[in-house]
Design a protein around this motif. Structure first.
Motif, short mmCIF file in Angstrom:
data_model
loop_
_atom_site.label_atom_id
_atom_site.label_comp_id
_atom_site.label_asym_id
_atom_site.label_seq_id
_atom_site.Cartn_x
_atom_site.Cartn_y
_atom_site.Cartn_z
N LEU A 204 0.83 -1.21 0.00
CA LEU A 204 0.00 0.00 0.00
C LEU A 204 0.86 1.26 0.00
O LEU A 204 0.47 2.30 -0.54
CB LEU A 204 -0.95 -0.01 1.20
CG LEU A 204 -2.01 -1.11 1.18
CD1 LEU A 204 -2.81 -1.14 2.47
CD2 LEU A 204 -2.95 -0.91 -0.01
N LEU A 205 2.05 1.15 0.58
CA LEU A 205 2.94 2.30 0.65
C LEU A 205 3.58 2.61 -0.71
O LEU A 205 3.70 3.77 -1.11
CB LEU A 205 4.05 2.01 1.68
CG LEU A 205 5.00 3.17 2.01
CD1 LEU A 205 4.27 4.27 2.77
CD2 LEU A 205 6.18 2.67 2.85
N TRP A 206 3.98 1.58 -1.42
CA TRP A 206 4.77 1.77 -2.63
C TRP A 206 3.97 1.74 -3.94
O TRP A 206 4.41 2.27 -4.96
CB TRP A 206 5.88 0.71 -2.73
CG TRP A 206 6.97 0.95 -1.74
CD1 TRP A 206 7.16 0.28 -0.55
CD2 TRP A 206 8.00 1.93 -1.81
NE1 TRP A 206 8.24 0.79 0.12
CE2 TRP A 206 8.80 1.81 -0.64
CE3 TRP A 206 8.34 2.91 -2.74
CZ2 TRP A 206 9.88 2.63 -0.39
CZ3 TRP A 206 9.43 3.72 -2.48
CH2 TRP A 206 10.20 3.57 -1.32
N ILE A 207 2.85 1.08 -3.90
CA ILE A 207 2.09 0.94 -5.17
C ILE A 207 1.05 2.05 -5.27
O ILE A 207 0.22 2.20 -4.38
CB ILE A 207 1.39 -0.43 -5.25
CG1 ILE A 207 2.40 -1.56 -5.11
CG2 ILE A 207 0.60 -0.58 -6.57
CD1 ILE A 207 3.43 -1.63 -6.21
N LYS A 208 1.08 2.76 -6.40
CA LYS A 208 0.12 3.84 -6.62
C LYS A 208 -0.97 3.36 -7.59
O LYS A 208 -0.72 2.43 -8.39
CB LYS A 208 0.84 5.05 -7.23
CG LYS A 208 1.89 5.65 -6.31
CD LYS A 208 2.47 6.93 -6.88
CE LYS A 208 3.37 6.71 -8.07
NZ LYS A 208 4.63 6.02 -7.79
N PRO A 209 -2.15 3.97 -7.54
CA PRO A 209 -3.19 3.57 -8.51
C PRO A 209 -2.70 3.64 -9.95
O PRO A 209 -3.08 2.83 -10.79
CB PRO A 209 -4.31 4.57 -8.26
CG PRO A 209 -4.10 5.04 -6.87
CD PRO A 209 -2.63 4.99 -6.61
N SER A 210 -1.80 4.61 -10.22
CA SER A 210 -1.32 4.76 -11.61
C SER A 210 -0.56 3.51 -12.08
O SER A 210 -0.55 3.20 -13.28
CB SER A 210 -0.44 6.00 -11.75
OG SER A 210 0.73 5.85 -10.97
N ASP A 211 0.06 2.78 -11.14
CA ASP A 211 0.78 1.55 -11.53
C ASP A 211 -0.21 0.50 -12.05
O ASP A 211 0.05 -0.19 -13.04
CB ASP A 211 1.55 0.97 -10.34
CG ASP A 211 2.67 1.90 -9.91
OD1 ASP A 211 3.35 2.45 -10.80
OD2 ASP A 211 2.84 2.10 -8.68
N VAL A 212 -1.35 0.43 -11.33
CA VAL A 212 -2.37 -0.55 -11.75
C VAL A 212 -3.00 -0.09 -13.07
O VAL A 212 -3.17 -0.89 -14.00
CB VAL A 212 -3.45 -0.71 -10.65
CG1 VAL A 212 -4.51 -1.70 -11.08
CG2 VAL A 212 -2.81 -1.15 -9.34
N PHE A 213 -3.30 1.20 -13.18
CA PHE A 213 -3.91 1.71 -14.41
C PHE A 213 -3.01 1.51 -15.61
O PHE A 213 -3.47 1.23 -16.71
CB PHE A 213 -4.27 3.20 -14.26
CG PHE A 213 -5.51 3.42 -13.46
CD1 PHE A 213 -6.68 2.71 -13.74
CD2 PHE A 213 -5.53 4.32 -12.40
CE1 PHE A 213 -7.82 2.91 -12.98
CE2 PHE A 213 -6.67 4.52 -11.65
CZ PHE A 213 -7.82 3.80 -11.93
N GLU A 214 -1.69 1.67 -15.37
CA GLU A 214 -0.73 1.47 -16.46
C GLU A 214 -0.92 0.08 -17.07
O GLU A 214 -0.98 -0.08 -18.29
CB GLU A 214 0.69 1.62 -15.94
CG GLU A 214 1.75 1.44 -17.02
CD GLU A 214 3.17 1.57 -16.47
OE1 GLU A 214 3.38 2.32 -15.50
OE2 GLU A 214 4.07 0.91 -17.03
N GLY A 215 -1.04 -0.90 -16.19
CA GLY A 215 -1.23 -2.28 -16.66
C GLY A 215 -2.56 -2.46 -17.38
O GLY A 215 -2.63 -3.13 -18.42
N LEU A 216 -3.60 -1.82 -16.84
CA LEU A 216 -4.93 -1.98 -17.45
C LEU A 216 -4.99 -1.32 -18.83
O LEU A 216 -5.59 -1.87 -19.76
CB LEU A 216 -6.02 -1.40 -16.53
CG LEU A 216 -6.11 -2.01 -15.12
CD1 LEU A 216 -7.28 -1.41 -14.36
CD2 LEU A 216 -6.25 -3.53 -15.18
N ILE A 217 -4.33 -0.16 -18.94
CA ILE A 217 -4.30 0.52 -20.25
C ILE A 217 -3.55 -0.34 -21.26
O ILE A 217 -3.99 -0.54 -22.40
CB ILE A 217 -3.65 1.92 -20.13
CG1 ILE A 217 -4.56 2.84 -19.34
CG2 ILE A 217 -3.37 2.53 -21.51
CD1 ILE A 217 -3.91 4.13 -18.88
#
Lengths: 279, 253
Positions: A204-217
């Motif tokens: 939760l500290l290191w992972i940002k929503p943008s990291d997940v979105f990057e994968g989804l995009i």
């Protein structure tokens, strides 16, 4: 002896020339097909926004691409998550940094392995089926029959598949990410003895929503990529059953290569874009 | 000419290899409106390619194709889509959609082009067309893969006439069928032509018996050209050697 060697050298040179020429032809064909696929994609995308809208077809193909891929995606995700967490644990244990196993696995899964493996698996499963189905329709004159009925065959067969892949792939990638993290959690906590609170706290500290979105995009783009290439190969099939087999094979291989190449460029593009908007 | 044309072709050529070889080599042809025309010729003389030009599925390398008074080359894809509803085709192997049942196959063009109709109306019309083509209702729920060759042709014909086309085209309708089934398909073509008032029918075939049974008007192709176009009598009286040989062999068989 010298004469033998000279003769052998001539043959060897010829073989190398042939191999280089064949390689050049294959690379040329790859780029040529990619260009034609791009034109095909633009034509098919335009048709998404023209009447009649093929909502029923889109839902049918979403069910085929998505629902029927969930099991294999989950299975691959679980084992990938476990294997990755084990390898990272082995490496980080050497430098006493096992606290970072969770976020490293999560980053690797969400940004790279999730979208790429989802793309490759679904391209092989659903993309191959698309190329074979449309290719069979081509060689059995079913596409001609559609056109003669006054139905735009591209709008009916191609556009809904592209839309369905675009919508479904991020969802499948989400499933892959979730199951992979579950696998990493199970192996990390119950087998490797990592601390559960630290594992998730660091994520939760290191992972940002943008990291997940990057994968989804990325997954959405890969979906459009394999759907376009495989439908294009199917649509342009000729030569009976042999042609259908070749179209299916080429569709899957071409899609997989393109996904790997696109992944590299998208990773760089997205990192660059994020760096710009974050100042 | 003495008749009104449904389909007219002027100096049509077609090459698939950039002009090295021509499948169609300057076709001049008029298909009379309201009549049943049979196009005959040996295998490989360009009959099916000619048919695909009439449907706009292939573009000629040069020349002009007019169907029902419209130049196909001048139509936009949308116009072509709308125009093709006036044509019906029975393909060589019926080209039925293999993931749809018999009834769904016939309902399909109606669902696409009669969007204001209710589902009930569409099914009723589809069943009427299937009955007209002589298919037993017990087969309506079957997939094409479960049907025999003759039944598939019946379904293909029902689908071809679903939108009440003005021109019906048949591509080698009896290929791969035994003589009894072939005769049945010929009867079906004749019945359909007589039932649909004013319709123009074009049959592409290499079956000479069928040609003489069906045709009001006949066209013989050879090496991508029209060898002779006329009535059955014109063919019997022709002094062209190739036609005499074709007739002799066809009837001897």
């Amino acid at each position: 002896m010298l004469a033998f060697w000279m003769q052998y050298r001539v043959k060897l040179n010829q073989a190398i020339d042939d191999m280089a020429w064949a390689l050049f032809q294959r690379i040329y064909q790859f780029f040529f097909d990619s260009g034609r696929s791009l034109i095909f994609f633009i034509e098919s995308t335009k048709l998404i926004f023209t009447k009649p809208y093929r909502v029923e077809e889109i839902i049918k193909h979403m069910e085929f691409i998505g629902n029927k891929s969930i099991l294999i995606i989950s299975l691959t995700g679980a084992f990938t998550g476990m294997a990755l967490s084990f390898q990272i644990y082995l490496g980080f244990n050497l430098v006493n940094a096992t606290n970072l196993v969770g976020p490293t696995v999560a980053l690797g899964i969400s940004r790279e392995l999730g979208p790429v493996l989802t793309g490759l698996i679904v391209a092989a499963r659903a993309g191959g089926a698309m190329a074979a189905r449309i290719g069979t329709m081509r060689v059995t004159e079913q596409i001609d029959a559609l056109q003669v009925m006054g139905i735009n065959a591209k709008q009916f067969l191609v556009s809904p598949r592209i839309v369905a892949a675009f919508i479904t792939m991020p969802l499948l990638c989400g499933v892959f990410d979730f199951v992979a993290m579950l696998g990493a959690h199970v192996l990390g906590i119950y087998v490797l003895g990592l601390d559960e609170a630290i594992f998730w706290d660091k994520i939760l500290l290191w992972i940002k929503p943008s990291d997940v979105f990057e994968g989804l995009i990325k997954a959405a783009v890969f979906g459009v990529t394999f759907a376009t290439i495989c439908t294009f190969k199917g649509y342009t099939t000729s030569g009976g059953a042999k042609g259908v087999g070749e179209a299916t094979n080429q569709g899957v291989v071409h899609s997989m290569v393109m996904i790997i190449i696109l992944n590299f460029f998208m990773t760089n593009f997205i990192r660059f874009y994020l760096a710009v908007i974050n100042g | 000419m003495g008749f009104k044309s449904a389909i007219s072709m002027q100096q049509v050529t077609k090459s698939f290899d950039g002009g090295k070889e021509f499948v169609l080599n300057g076709i001049d042809l008029d298909i009379p409106k309201g009549q049943l025309t049979v196009i005959i010729g040996y295998s490989g003389t360009g009959k099916s390619v000619l048919l695909k030009h009439m449907l706009g599925l292939l573009q000629p390398t040069s020349g002009k194709v007019e169907v029902l008074g419209r130049d196909l080359a001048s139509m936009s894809p949308d116009e072509m889509g709308r125009f093709r509803r006036r044509l019906g085709v029975l393909f060589q192997h019926a080209a039925l959609f293999d993931d749809m049942t018999v009834l769904e196959n016939v309902c399909f063009p109606l669902r696409e082009h009669r969007r204001y109709w209710t589902a009930q109306q569409i099914v009723e019309v589809a069943e009427t067309k299937l009955a007209a083509s002589g298919l037993d209702p017990k087969h309506y729920g079957k997939l094409p893969g479960e049907l025999s060759g003759g039944m598939r042709k019946r379904v293909g014909l029902a689908r071809a006439i679903a939108l009440d086309p003005e021109v019906i085209l048949y591509d080698e309708p009896t290929t791969g069928l035994d003589p009894i089934l072939s005769e049945m398909v010929d009867d079906l073509i004749l019945e359909t032509h007589q039932r649909v008032e004013g319709a123009t029918s074009v049959v592409v075939s290499h079956d000479l018996f069928a040609a003489f049974r069906l045709a009001d008007h006949m066209v013989m192709l050879d090496k991508g050209k029209v060898l002779l176009a006329g009535t059955q009598e014109d063919f019997h009286n022709s002094q062209v050697e190739l036609i005499q040989r074709f007739l002799a062999k066809g009837f001897k068989k």
